[in-house]
Design an enzyme around this catalytic site. Structure first.
Site, PDB file in Angstrom:
ATOM      1  N   SER A 123       0.793  -1.169   0.058  1.00 26.04           N
ATOM      2  CA  SER A 123      -0.017  -0.039   0.051  1.00 26.04           C
ATOM      3  C   SER A 123       1.078   1.304  -0.111  1.00 26.04           C
ATOM      4  O   SER A 123       0.377   2.306   0.338  1.00 26.04           O
ATOM      5  CB  SER A 123      -1.055   0.131   1.269  1.00 26.04           C
ATOM      6  OG  SER A 123      -2.144  -1.035   1.282  1.00 26.04           O
ATOM      7  N   GLY A 124       2.142   1.112  -0.162  1.00 28.37           N
ATOM      8  CA  GLY A 124       2.988   2.330  -0.462  1.00 28.37           C
ATOM      9  C   GLY A 124       3.682   2.843   0.791  1.00 28.37           C
ATOM     10  O   GLY A 124       4.211   4.122   0.732  1.00 28.37           O
TER      11      GLY A 124
END
EC number: 4.1.1.32
Length: 612
Positions: free
Chosen positions: A266-267
């Site tokens: 999710s970064g």
């Protein structure tokens, strides 16, 4: 086999004077049947690297950089074999895979019996905190291992040396790692011999059957997250799988620090290591503190503070490149001491490559894949198979990160102004929504998740919930965990602002509606302006969303500007559907605080009352 005299001589030669540590080492030297003892410090790294090169455990990967490969069935953390054990069944949670210590200790200790016959037992004294920290007594540990690669990785990921342990007395985590015969451990069968056990109430970690990552670098996840979280629960601080960054407004001189949890993919690392977009670079400077773990507490002045306990970065190589994470690329340059694991390697040139690094090399001469097999010998059918393992890694020290904060070693930590949760969903979740209420912020963290893939369960838009991004690392029950969050953060005189971010909304044609990467600084700047009362946003049932004119839009491309209204919108129907899933999710947790249920009901009612 070593004698007590041999052990004492090795400890004395290394300057290790802590008698509690000496007793621990003597006990395990006898139990494992180790032939010799070696106490290590960071100063031993160059010698250990040279020994590993001579033994073929490392290969040169450019000047002052190295390549290693793990056993093909040993390439990632093994969650199903990871156990939290205590003597109290009240510690059982939904996700912590709890077992009684009396049941699992004899099994793993049995596997370790005489397993180091003819081998060296390395003694790694380490600290998972800046030296002098108020939490140092919970951060000190000693890892015993039979694996030289583990020693070198620990030297990069923790502060290593007897100076961190000599004054600690009995206040240290006892961590034992035995690699085992990796080819004969029956991985994935009912007779699987691997056991990765944190005996949390005894502050003891026993890992058998791996040489990889969190299974073997015991300071990192087993201590830095699981044991640390349990200790924090008992002693009034939080330990979370959080990134930590600082944003300085060069115009005003104000600095803001933001911690945040993101489920896998999710970064999180890319955000932790981000730089300001070009259009904002003259005004904002971003500093890196950590990409994976934060220890958080309230000091004697009522200030919420945090630090990254690690000394390095253990980053996923896949898709790391100059666009997605230029900071990471700069931290693994020649002379950095970086170790690359399970990437593709050219045995003739020493080059490394992984998927997402750029174009695949067209000349196959000398290239080996992550299993060590020659790529040029692949059949036509195998040619498109990955060259690097999806969980391939690079390990580098924090001091190599170009924008590492000047005060990353400050034992006082830094004040935390914002806590963000970053999910991954193609719709419903806007770019950012700020949350002012503590219980609602904790509720939001408990319902954090990433969209399930079709392979997971086929329900599009349904999240795989990952509370606070701690699902694989929980060490006690979720109800107690939620209450602990309310208690710790509730003590802060100057409350942090909570927020939820989502960089992954997609249009009907499947394309991402927000450009992401360095542009993600824009909503974070808005969040700090909101906390300071400089912008007001638009109130919705699920938090405060920026108005279009409040965001810094200079330099954004036309497509992003056209999509902006969509990513700043609440979809009532989708949110109401989500509330049902949230209720099911939260009902799994025993003794969830009433404040959390009140927050859930409040959000549900406000959604119901929303027009449209």
């Amino acid at each position: 086999m070593t004698t007590t005299a041999d052990v004492d001589q090795a400890l004395e030669a290394a300057g290790l004077t802590n008698e509690s540590v000496a007793q621990f080492v003597r006990q395990w030297a006898e139990h494992t049947g180790a032939e010799r003892i070696e106490v290590v410090s960071a100063a031993d790294d160059a010698r250990l690297v040279q020994e590993a090169l001579e033994a073929g455990e490392l290969k040169p990967a450019g000047e002052g950089m190295y390549y290693s490969r793990s056993f093909s069935k040993d390439t990632a953390r093994s969650e199903e074999r990871t156990i939290v054990a205590t003597s109290d069944e009240a510690d059982r949670g939904q996700y912590n895979n709890w077992k009684p210590a009396s049941e699992v200790r004899p099994v793993v200790e049995g596997h370790m019996k005489d397993a180091l016959a003819g081998k060296t037992m390395y003694v790694i004294p380490y600290l998972m905190a800046p030296k002098g920290s108020a939490l140092a007594k919970f951060a000190a540990g000693v890892e015993l291992t039979d694996n030289r690669n583990v020693v070198m990785q620990m030297i990069r990921m923790a502060r290593v040396g007897v100076e961190y342990i000599n004054d600690m007395g009995d206040d240290f985590v006892r961590a034992v790692h035995v690699t085992g015969d990796l080819e004969n451990l029956k991985q994935g069968t009912p007779d699987d011999m691997r056991n990765f056990v944190t005996v949390a109430d005894e502050r003891t970690i026993l890992h058998f059957g791996s040489s990889y990552g969190g299974n073997a670098l015991l300071g990192k996840i087993a201590h830095g997250l699981r044991q640390g979280s349990y200790d924090g629960w008992k002693n009034g601080f939080l330990v979370e799988q959080f990134m930590l960054l600082g944003i300085t407004d060069k115009q005003t001189g104000k600095k803001y620090n933001i911690a945040g949890g993101f489920p896998s993919a999710s970064g999180k690392t890319n955000l932790a290591m981000t730089l300001a977009p070009d259009a904002l670079g003259d005004r904002y400077y971003v500093e890196f503190y950590g990409d994976d773990i934060a220890w958080i507490w309230v000091d004697e002045d009522g200030v919420l503070r945090g630090f990254n306990p690690e000394n390095g970065v253990f980053g996923v190589a896949k898709d790391t490149n100059e666009k997605t994470n230029p900071t990471a690329i700069e931290s693994i340059q020649p002379g950095s001491g970086a170790i690359f694991t399970n990437v593709a390697y050219n045995e003739k040139t020493g080059d490394v490559w992984w998927e997402g690094r750029g174009e695949r090399p067209s000349d196959l001469d000398g290239w080996l894949d992550w299993k060590g097999e020659r790529i040029a010998d692949r059949s036509e059918d195998e040619m498109d198979a990955p060259w690097a393992h999806p969980n391939s890694r690079f390990t580098t020290v924090l001091s190599q990160v170009p924008n590492v904060a000047d005060d990353y070693e400050d034992p006082r930590g830094v004040e935390i102004h914002g806590i963000i949760f970053g999910g991954r969903t193609r719709d419903r979740e806007p770019l950012i929504r700020a949350i002012d209420d503590l219980a609602e912020g904790v509720y939001d963290g408990l319902t954090l998740g990433a969209e399930a893939t079709a392979a997971a369960d086929g329900k599009e838009g349904v999240l795989r919930y990952d509370p606070m991004s701690m699902r694989p690392f929980m060490s006690y029950g979720e109800g107690a965990y939620a209450q602990h969050w309310l208690d710790v953060v509730g003590q802060a005189k100057n409350q942090p602002v909570f927020a939820h971010v989502n960089w992954f909304q997609r249009g009907e044609d499947g394309r991402f509606l927000w450009p992401g990467y360095r542009e993600n600084l824009r909503p974070l700047v808005w969040l700090m302006q909101y906390r300071a009362g400089e912008v007001t946003g638009q109130r919705t049932p699920v938090g405060v969303i920026p108005t279009r004119d409040e965001l810094l839009l200079e330099g954004l491309d036309e497509q992003a500007l056209a999509d902006l209204d969509t990513v700043l919108t609440i979809d009532k129907a989708r949110w109401q559907e989500e509330m049902g899933y949230r209720e099911e999710h939260l009902q799994q947790f025993h003794d969830l605080p009433e404040q959390i249920w009140q927050a859930h009901r409040r959000v549900a009612k406000d959604l119901e009352d929303l027009q449209g």
